[in-house]
Design a protein around this motif. Structure first.
Motif: not given
Lengths: 120, 281
Positions: B189, B194, B246
């Motif tokens: 993300t 990406g 993440h």
């Protein structure tokens, strides 16, 4: 100040190696046979020993083995400098965990690089 | 009775005569002279060899010195490039120092070879060099950025990459991937591309986490500084904006082991008060 011990029964060779390695940061000691090399190594605990194999009395390989046996001297880096260059000879020194096995006539640049890598 | 002269032929005569003795002596002297000359020659050779050995050592030392000076000059140039980028940015010298230090801790914990650890540490400060291509109006804006401004801001990794692309040295090659990847996220993300998982360089992942930690700990126009405890919480458990997904799980684990060191580094290297500008460089 790093200490290097040169053990070889040939005075001319000791002179050559000493000159090649000569540096204000190094203290260079000499021994002309295996027995005094071992005694000096135990007394001075050099950082590196440049060790000839074929010497009268105690041979270099026996000195190397003795250094490895003793916990006090086990940490000394060993550079074998010898005319004995057969595969079997190399395997023997490798089993003792030497830092390098240089065959005579040796490349002085190679010796300089090995020593530099160890104590540079 | 035959005399010895009759029995022996002339060629058998072995009795030394004065002439033969002199000849032998002369020959011995000649041999001795050759021996002495050979020894003298050996001695001269020996001295010449010693002279070669001395020069070899000098050449070796000089070579080593030059290599070190070159590496230092190279790095010096990088740091100055970096400072050019900082003229346009709020990032402080202390922030970059902290970022390097965090990266070193994390990279070391992951067991990377010493050379790689040093390279990532040295290259980390270059991560935002692309900001040199971002308009001042956006960089210097105090309030939050609008959608268009964000779009521009998100080009800075790519800009940094294009600045550093195709470099010869391993150091700059590492700086290249760090600049490109430091806003990518493990779960894909992130930006600009990406990328996900191991498509993101390890160096990039490390600097990303280090940068996140420092951003959360620091004061920004849009947020106050957070405590170490709150920051630890946000990184490991998420807060809606920042999510554990993440981050590379191995890196998160490294962070959990070493977070106290990061805290200590932050405390030891706080930004200088706002009145001091880039003269701190």
């Amino acid at each position: 100040m790093k200490t290097i011990l040169l053990a070889d029964d040939e005075p001319n060779l000791r002179l050559l190696v000493k000159t090649t390695l000569s540096d204000p940061r190094f203290r260079i000691l000499e021994a002309s046979d295996g027995k005094s090399a071992l005694e000096l190594a135990k007394a001075e605990l050099p950082d590196v020993i440049v060790l000839d194999w074929m010497m009268p009395g105690l041979s270099g390989i026996e000195v190397a083995a003795a250094l490895r046996e003793d916990p006090l001297t086990r940490g000394i880096s060993i550079i074998m400098l010898t005319a004995k260059g057969q595969q079997a000879d190399r395997e023997q020194t490798e089993r003792l965990g030497v830092a390098a096995h240089l065959v005579k006539p040796f490349s002085p640049l190679e010796l300089l690089e090995k020593v530099d890598a160890l104590v540079g | 009775m035959p005399s010895s002269a009759d029995v022996l032929s002339e060629s058998d005569t072995q009795a030394p005569s004065p002439t033969t003795l002199e000849e032998e002596l002369a020959e011995l002297r000649a041999v001795r002279a050759r021996y002495d000359e050979t020894m003298a020659q050996l001695e001269r050779n020996e001295r010449q060899l010693v002279s070669y050995a001395q020069d070899l050592k000098k050449a070796f030392d000089l070579m080593k010195q030059r290599a070190e000076a070159l590496a230092a000059a190279h790095y010096d140039t990088l740091v100055r490039l970096l400072r050019a980028a900082r003229f346009k940015d709020e990032e402080t010298g202390a922030h970059l120092l902290r970022l390097s230090a965090y990266s070193r801790v994390l990279a070391t914990h992951l067991g990377l070879p010493r050379e790689e650890v040093e390279r990532i540490t040295a290259a980390a400060p270059l991560h935002d060099v692309g900001k040199i291509g971002i308009p001042d109006a956006i960089l210097a804006k105090r309030g939050p950025l609008d959608a268009d401004e964000w779009k521009v801001m998100r080009t800075h990794p790519g800009l940094g990459g294009s600045l550093l692309k195709g470099a010869d040295s391993p150091l700059l090659q590492t700086a290249y991937v760090i600049a490109l990847h430091h806003h990518e996220r493990w779960d894909g993300t992130g930006y600009p591309k990406g990328l996900a998982g191991e498509d993101i360089s390890l160096a990039g992942r490390i600097v990303m986490l280090a940068d996140q930690y420092d951003a959360l700990r620091s004061e920004r126009p849009y947020k106050p500084p957070f405590s170490h405890e709150r920051t630890f919480d946000i990184i490991t458990r998420g807060d809606g904006r920042t999510l554990p997904s993440h981050f590379d799980p191995d890196l998160l684990a490294a962070f959990v082991e070493r977070h106290e060191e990061l805290d200590a580094l932050f405390e030891a290297n706080r930004d200088a008060p706002a009145t001091q500008n880039d003269s701190d460089a």
